[in-house]
Enzyme design. Sequence first.
Site, PDB file in Angstrom:
ATOM      1  N   HIS A 209     -37.028 -19.713  62.345  1.00 19.26           N
ATOM      2  CA  HIS A 209     -36.161 -20.644  63.593  1.00 19.26           C
ATOM      3  C   HIS A 209     -35.257 -21.151  63.032  1.00 19.26           C
ATOM      4  O   HIS A 209     -34.779 -22.169  63.697  1.00 19.26           O
ATOM      5  CB  HIS A 209     -37.489 -21.635  63.966  1.00 19.26           C
ATOM      6  CG  HIS A 209     -38.394 -20.753  65.055  1.00 19.26           C
ATOM      7  ND1 HIS A 209     -37.796 -20.019  66.257  1.00 19.26           N
ATOM      8  CD2 HIS A 209     -39.701 -20.502  65.004  1.00 19.26           C
ATOM      9  CE1 HIS A 209     -39.152 -19.540  66.699  1.00 19.26           C
ATOM     10  NE2 HIS A 209     -40.125 -19.692  65.917  1.00 19.26           N
TER      11      HIS A 209
ATOM     12  N   HIS B  46     -45.472 -20.341  58.284  1.00 20.02           N
ATOM     13  CA  HIS B  46     -45.114 -19.414  59.352  1.00 20.02           C
ATOM     14  C   HIS B  46     -46.215 -19.224  60.322  1.00 20.02           C
ATOM     15  O   HIS B  46     -46.145 -19.328  61.274  1.00 20.02           O
ATOM     16  CB  HIS B  46     -44.578 -18.223  58.887  1.00 20.02           C
ATOM     17  CG  HIS B  46     -44.262 -17.412  60.104  1.00 20.02           C
ATOM     18  ND1 HIS B  46     -43.283 -17.684  61.204  1.00 20.02           N
ATOM     19  CD2 HIS B  46     -44.716 -16.081  60.620  1.00 20.02           C
ATOM     20  CE1 HIS B  46     -43.223 -16.739  62.319  1.00 20.02           C
ATOM     21  NE2 HIS B  46     -44.133 -15.776  61.696  1.00 20.02           N
TER      22      HIS B  46
ATOM     23  N   GLU C  35     -38.967 -25.750  60.367  1.00 18.86           N
ATOM     24  CA  GLU C  35     -38.221 -24.885  60.955  1.00 18.86           C
ATOM     25  C   GLU C  35     -38.536 -25.247  62.451  1.00 18.86           C
ATOM     26  O   GLU C  35     -37.676 -24.515  63.329  1.00 18.86           O
ATOM     27  CB  GLU C  35     -38.587 -23.408  60.714  1.00 18.86           C
ATOM     28  CG  GLU C  35     -40.017 -23.057  60.917  1.00 18.86           C
ATOM     29  CD  GLU C  35     -40.261 -21.774  61.293  1.00 18.86           C
ATOM     30  OE1 GLU C  35     -39.441 -20.852  61.275  1.00 18.86           O
ATOM     31  OE2 GLU C  35     -41.496 -21.232  61.657  1.00 18.86           O
TER      32      GLU C  35
END
Length: 262
Positions: free
Chosen positions: A69, A176, A39
């Site tokens: 994202h 993340h 991402e």
Amino acid sequence: MKIVMIGDITGQAGIDYLGECLPQVIAEKNPDLIIANAENAMSNGRGINRQVAEQLYDLGVEFLTMGNHVWDHKDAFTLLQEDQRIVRPANMAASLPGRGHVYCKVHGQEVAIVNIIGRTYMNLSDCPFQTMDHLLDEISKRTPFIIVDFHAEVTSEKLAMGYYLDGKVSAVIGTHTHVQTADEQILSGQTAYLTDVGMTGPAQGILGVDKSLIIERFRYATPVRFELAKGSRHFHAVYFELDKAGRAVSIERIRYVEKDRK
Ligand SMILES: [Fe+2]
Ligand SMILES: [Fe+2]
């Protein structure tokens, strides 16, 4: 089945360092399947486009998972429609392009790769627990080999998902936060679990971003334009093995940190 999952590849530094580290991982682990969260793979750390995805495939990554994202680069909207090796969070709006889960074949065995996103301190999305219930209704009929990338902010939500899916999927791997956690374990239902796999890219910033910008944002609460950090890089991944029934039998963190790079 031997699987390597690589944490959020961030910017060109992340792609370059992946290229340096992955051959060593492949030599040591001989994985059957390599998945990476991508991402942040654009040079500015936001999103993905076709050229960047191709770079990752050329380096040996076979499937890409995403996160908050995913839509940051406009090319993603057509790329995710066309490229079936990219998995975006399943619990985003259903009308968005792309797939929340994909199937692949590993030595003749069907494997499902699922991406879901958390709700605590994240943008609005559908309930990831209910989404997993619905997905498993379909996926479990096809294969017990199910790998979940849970892209979420807080450790409690990730652990809750790990325990919720324990015994129902092969692995719940968190992404993340960009910081690798040291809680790799095999839960009682033989599900491999790690709260966060960590990131691959600039090591000396704050989650990959130039640290002075982030400090400024915390001190003054003013908007800043993110630039990725320079200098040393790090590589974070997780390796796990599944038995013939798709249950986890081992899990191990992988971490390489580059020394003294200007
Ligand atoms: Fe990320
Ligand atoms: Fe993220």
